[in-house]
Scaffold this active site. Structure first.
Site, mmCIF file in Angstrom:
data_model
loop_
_atom_site.group_PDB
_atom_site.id
_atom_site.type_symbol
_atom_site.label_atom_id
_atom_site.label_comp_id
_atom_site.label_asym_id
_atom_site.label_seq_id
_atom_site.Cartn_x
_atom_site.Cartn_y
_atom_site.Cartn_z
ATOM 1 N N ASP A 142 35.465 26.947 -6.139
ATOM 2 C CA ASP A 142 34.335 26.078 -7.545
ATOM 3 C C ASP A 142 35.532 26.619 -8.528
ATOM 4 O OD1 ASP A 142 32.582 25.927 -5.754
ATOM 5 O OD2 ASP A 142 31.230 27.335 -6.541
ATOM 6 N N ASP A 178 30.251 22.922 -6.338
ATOM 7 C CA ASP A 178 29.504 22.932 -7.183
ATOM 8 C C ASP A 178 29.215 21.519 -6.985
ATOM 9 O OD1 ASP A 178 28.297 25.404 -6.512
ATOM 10 O OD2 ASP A 178 27.226 25.304 -8.645
ATOM 11 N N HIS A 238 25.931 19.546 -8.197
ATOM 12 C CA HIS A 238 24.184 19.155 -8.518
ATOM 13 C C HIS A 238 24.009 18.442 -8.611
ATOM 14 C CE1 HIS A 238 24.197 24.061 -7.413
ATOM 15 N NE2 HIS A 238 24.671 23.915 -8.918
ATOM 16 N N SER A 244 18.459 25.073 -8.263
ATOM 17 C CA SER A 244 19.188 26.043 -9.346
ATOM 18 C C SER A 244 18.858 26.191 -10.683
ATOM 19 C CB SER A 244 20.719 26.305 -8.154
ATOM 20 O OG SER A 244 21.011 25.773 -9.101
ATOM 21 N N HIS A 303 24.752 22.884 -14.672
ATOM 22 C CA HIS A 303 26.310 23.227 -14.531
ATOM 23 C C HIS A 303 26.461 21.947 -13.411
ATOM 24 C CE1 HIS A 303 24.380 25.823 -11.698
ATOM 25 N NE2 HIS A 303 25.571 25.713 -11.349
ATOM 26 N N LYS A 344 29.000 21.048 -2.191
ATOM 27 C CA LYS A 344 28.403 22.087 -1.795
ATOM 28 C C LYS A 344 27.410 21.485 -3.028
ATOM 29 C CE LYS A 344 30.485 26.104 -2.719
ATOM 30 N NZ LYS A 344 29.175 26.223 -4.115
ATOM 31 N N GLU A 360 19.583 25.236 -2.153
ATOM 32 C CA GLU A 360 20.620 26.168 -2.992
ATOM 33 C C GLU A 360 21.996 26.471 -2.140
ATOM 34 O OE1 GLU A 360 22.717 26.928 -5.280
ATOM 35 O OE2 GLU A 360 21.766 27.484 -6.306
ATOM 36 N N ALA A 370 33.500 32.416 -8.929
ATOM 37 C CA ALA A 370 33.217 34.005 -8.921
ATOM 38 C C ALA A 370 32.635 34.612 -7.146
ATOM 39 C CB ALA A 370 31.839 34.105 -9.760
ATOM 40 N N CYS A 415 29.938 32.467 -5.062
ATOM 41 C CA CYS A 415 30.420 31.862 -3.945
ATOM 42 C C CYS A 415 31.600 31.914 -3.213
ATOM 43 C CB CYS A 415 30.969 30.877 -4.555
ATOM 44 S SG CYS A 415 28.948 29.134 -5.574
#
Length: 178
Positions: free
Chosen positions: A10, A52, A54, A60, A71, A94, A101, A129, A133
């Site tokens: 990420d 990520d 999304h 989320s 985000h 992902k 999620e 982080a 993740c």
């Protein structure tokens, strides 16, 4: 065939200072991650980058009752990588479904199959982080039968105490912290 892979977790614009969901000083590990990418590439290792990815209406997001601000929305500048990935890096998207999620790079993806198909036995992990993740990806890598190494100088967490707890949990589970 090398039996190792580097998983870059990420490293996206929205997780850097100034982004929608910044990891404090997350940008400080960009040079270290880039060094590892270059080093592992030279060793012939598989380079994997999770992201990520999304949809606009992801579960989320606060707008849907989730804990996070919007985000890493697909195809937006915030979802772009901030590290230098080689052309042949494997990109794992992902949390791509609105109602699911996913913190781990293994959750709802074909990452385990890709690694196994490429003969990978050991994975090295860097990114952000640490307590979210990175932790989830490392623990799932163990569950999938890989030796897991965390590159401590190339991960960043959000809160020091939560990061320490996550590092302790990963170590207890069998992650080797380098």
């Amino acid at each position: 065939m090398p039996e190792e892979a580097l998983i870059v977790v990420d490293m996206q614009r929205d997780f850097m200072p100034g982004g929608a969901l910044p990891v404090p000083e997350g940008d400080k590990i960009i040079p270290k991650c880039n060094e590892y990418i270059k080093e592992f590439k030279e060793r012939g290792a598989l380079i994997v980058a999770t992201r990520d990815w999304h949809p606009e209406n992801h579960i989320s997001f606060r707008e849907r009752g989730g804990p996070w601000p919007k985000h890493c929305v697909q195809n937006t500048p915030g979802a772009e990588f901030v590290v230098n990935l080689p052309e042949d890096a494997v990109i794992i998207s992902k949390a791509t479904e609105p109602d699911k999620e996913a913190y781990s790079g293994f959750e709802g993806t074909n990452l385990a199959e890709i690694l196994k198909k490429n003969g990978v036995k050991r994975v090295y992990i860097c990114g952000v982080a640490t307590e979210y993740c990175v932790r989830a990806t490392a623990l799932d890598a163990l569950k999938n039968g890989f030796e897991v190494y965390l590159l401590r100088d190339a991960v960043k967490g959000i809160r020091k105490e939560d990061e320490e707890k996550a590092l302790e949990e990963m170590k207890r589970a069998g992650v080797i912290i380098l």
